[in-house]
Design an enzyme around this catalytic site. Sequence first.
Site, PDB file in Angstrom:
ATOM      1  N   GLU A 111       0.861  -1.190   0.000  1.00 25.39           N
ATOM      2  CA  GLU A 111       0.000   0.000   0.000  1.00 25.39           C
ATOM      3  C   GLU A 111       0.885   1.225   0.000  1.00 25.39           C
ATOM      4  O   GLU A 111       2.023   1.166   0.464  1.00 25.39           O
ATOM      5  CB  GLU A 111      -0.841   0.041   1.287  1.00 25.39           C
ATOM      6  N   LYS A 113       2.160   4.693   1.466  1.00 23.26           N
ATOM      7  CA  LYS A 113       2.193   5.257   2.813  1.00 23.26           C
ATOM      8  C   LYS A 113       1.829   6.734   2.696  1.00 23.26           C
ATOM      9  O   LYS A 113       2.612   7.542   2.185  1.00 23.26           O
ATOM     10  CB  LYS A 113       3.592   5.083   3.413  1.00 23.26           C
ATOM     11  N   ASP A 115       0.986  10.515   3.712  1.00 20.08           N
ATOM     12  CA  ASP A 115       1.626  11.392   4.671  1.00 20.08           C
ATOM     13  C   ASP A 115       0.602  12.360   5.262  1.00 20.08           C
ATOM     14  O   ASP A 115       0.331  13.415   4.705  1.00 20.08           O
ATOM     15  CB  ASP A 115       2.748  12.164   3.978  1.00 20.08           C
ATOM     16  N   TYR A 234      -6.983   2.032   5.932  1.00 19.23           N
ATOM     17  CA  TYR A 234      -6.077   0.960   5.537  1.00 19.23           C
ATOM     18  C   TYR A 234      -5.971  -0.194   6.533  1.00 19.23           C
ATOM     19  O   TYR A 234      -5.103  -1.039   6.393  1.00 19.23           O
ATOM     20  CB  TYR A 234      -4.687   1.488   5.218  1.00 19.23           C
ATOM     21  N   LYS A 321      10.686   3.699   2.878  1.00 20.79           N
ATOM     22  CA  LYS A 321      10.606   5.152   2.672  1.00 20.79           C
ATOM     23  C   LYS A 321      11.251   5.535   1.351  1.00 20.79           C
ATOM     24  O   LYS A 321      12.384   5.127   1.066  1.00 20.79           O
ATOM     25  CB  LYS A 321      11.336   5.882   3.801  1.00 20.79           C
ATOM     26  N   CYS A 418      19.711  48.542  -6.206  1.00 21.24           N
ATOM     27  CA  CYS A 418      18.404  48.006  -6.595  1.00 21.24           C
ATOM     28  C   CYS A 418      18.350  47.718  -8.095  1.00 21.24           C
ATOM     29  O   CYS A 418      18.673  48.594  -8.902  1.00 21.24           O
ATOM     30  CB  CYS A 418      17.310  49.003  -6.213  1.00 21.24           C
ATOM     31  N   CYS A 421      15.695  50.321  -9.716  1.00 20.37           N
ATOM     32  CA  CYS A 421      15.837  51.778  -9.762  1.00 20.37           C
ATOM     33  C   CYS A 421      17.274  52.245  -9.531  1.00 20.37           C
ATOM     34  O   CYS A 421      17.553  53.437  -9.636  1.00 20.37           O
ATOM     35  CB  CYS A 421      14.913  52.426  -8.729  1.00 20.37           C
ATOM     36  N   CYS A 436      15.431  48.112  -0.631  1.00 22.02           N
ATOM     37  CA  CYS A 436      15.686  49.287  -1.452  1.00 22.02           C
ATOM     38  C   CYS A 436      14.971  50.443  -0.765  1.00 22.02           C
ATOM     39  O   CYS A 436      13.753  50.396  -0.573  1.00 22.02           O
ATOM     40  CB  CYS A 436      15.136  49.083  -2.858  1.00 22.02           C
ATOM     41  N   CYS A 442      11.004  53.909  -6.720  1.00 22.88           N
ATOM     42  CA  CYS A 442      11.317  52.590  -7.260  1.00 22.88           C
ATOM     43  C   CYS A 442      10.026  51.967  -7.812  1.00 22.88           C
ATOM     44  O   CYS A 442       9.073  51.737  -7.057  1.00 22.88           O
ATOM     45  CB  CYS A 442      11.920  51.752  -6.137  1.00 22.88           C
TER      46      CYS A 442
END
Length: 680
Positions: A111, A113, A115, A234, A321, A418, A421, A436, A442
């Site tokens: 099956e 697994k 999470d 399950y 896993k 920046c 600008c 900035c 800007c």
Amino acid sequence: MSEIKKKIEELSKQLEEHNYNYYVLSNPTISDYEFDKMLEELIRLEKEHPEFLRGDSPSQRVGGQITKEFKSVKHKYPMLSLSNTYNEGEVRDFDERIRKAGISDQEYVCELKYDGVSISLTYVNGELVQAVTRGDGEKGDDITANVKTIKSIPLKLRGTGFPDEFEIRGEIFMPKKEFLRINEEMRKQLVEEGYDEEEIVEKQLKNPRNATSGTLKQQDSKAVAERKLDCYLYSLLGENLPHGSHYENLLEAKKWGFRISADMEKVSSVDEILKYLEKWDKKRHHLDVETDGVVIKVNSYEHQKFLGFTAKSPRWAIAYKFKAQQVSTVLNEITYQVGRTGAITPVANLKPVQLAGTTVKRASLHNADIIEKLDVRLGDTVFVEKGGEIIPKIIAVDLSKRDMFVESNGPTVYITHCPECGEELVRSEGEANHYCPNEAGCPPQVKGKIEHYVSRRAMNIDSLGGETIAQLFGAGLIRNIADLYELKKEDLLKLDRMAEKSANNLLAGIEASKQVPFERVLFAIGIRHIGETTAKKLAHSFKSIDALSKASVETLLEVGDIGERIANTIVEFFSNAEHAAIISRLRLQGLQFELSEEQMSNASDKLKDKTFVVSGVFSKFSRDEIKKIIEQNGGKNVGSISGKTSYVLAGENMGPEKLKKAEKLGVPIISEDEFIKMVE
Ligand code: IVH
């Protein structure tokens, strides 16, 4: 039997049938609208005739029941965990151990697994009576009311042949799509509330598993109903199960209405197990549920019993896993994004690569420190990982691939100016991000601030969207929020795709915003770190922008929940001459810069320095209204009772645990009427 009772039963039966068709079979036979109408009808009848309300009524699925404190319940059969394996060899060892125990005609069930959060459901006479979390394996929390809102979990079983009493266990999870939807919505709201990128990422749901467990811990089952959790079952436990084996019982449970994954497979050799692992290692990414491995179980109960348990886990099952999904790819470029508040976010632009079912082209690099720590350089081959987090991250540089060309690129030097600008960036003490400082010039900052200003929760000028803002900005018509109020119709008409009607609408929307109450104006002007709630608090404490703009850091700190960071930002904001100029222009235009008379007369400081825990259901006001009244009168709401709590305001159905605690700590318990008297 009364007509009403009959009608309720009939509606319940039909609704459960439709629920099953929709959520378990994925095959709806009526429209959502028709379904909602029927449900409304059922809720109405049950409200009028509460004597006919049953615990397994489909109306329970919309939530509403509040659980003050989840009852701790001892598991009839302990909820164990599984021992983990990480490679083929360990899976072969497991098979070997089972053969050595003398079982040779074994069947295995593979099956996925899932999470999420494991849950144990108890059914008595076909009715769901209890849902308990794993807890410490011995005892868990009773979260029945919350679990009843999960549509794919049957409240009442279908068919026949189920034992009078049994448990069924499974995993509750948040579908990936739902996780993304909630996070996207949260982001929109937080952007509107003025949070910056870093804070948004901090507040968003971290991964679907965390989100599931957080949701299931909500006290208000309505909040659970709003998030569309799902569940795969399950494992069955009980005295009189129909078959002597796991797989066959699950198939039977499917007929009773449970959602059993179609992805499980019964196999009879270790090679088939390995084939299953290989297949799902890739295929799992296309599912709408997070999976982190495969569970392999011995099918026969007799064999399971023979193999038994170790202290922590069964000997008849293991978890394999999956390896975290990782790929390596090349870093082509680092670009830098500038947010509304001026915060800079570095972004890794990668050579596109397939990872966990999607093409990854970009990954966040967060900030300068992270770049330095990774020592990531242009042209480097980097490992990209996608955990439960969905957003990929760079976890390391593959130094073995760093050649002399990359070497000669040298360490990445963080930008100093920046990218939008050209202004020199600043980084304050203790802050991870660069900013900035060119707020007024800007482009992304200017446009972002105006977008925030017009947004729904701020000034709500819905005739002005992002595209028009960009157009107006491009045409040089707006540079700040005050410019909006000086827009002229003839200028608007010169813009592309701007007809008379839209221009009129736009101007009317701007005009109407002059009536927006002070607390929202305060939020709209976009002082960094000031969200909706803080703006409200400030508006009610200071009552006008004049008083607020004159407040010192010390005065600001006296307001509840205002810390040093916010206090400093406010003082800085108002001492800036450009801000002062914008505010005085807005004032001239007639914006609301103080509380309305009505608000002033409502407010008092009758509850100053008093803290309240509001609990239970009230008759005259809703809980939220009561909390608001407390705040308006200078009091403070807190979530749990402590020695410092001034009053517990108790409504109906308040949990006995809380009452006990209040009594023990000597906190006065008052009723709704007593409370109303306090503020009258
Ligand atoms: S069977 C005796 N089957 O994984 C243990 N568990 O460490 C019986 N899980 O707590 C568990 N998918 O929450 C089983 N198909 C599956 C599962 C599954 C997810 C979770 C479960 C359990 C943990 C095992």
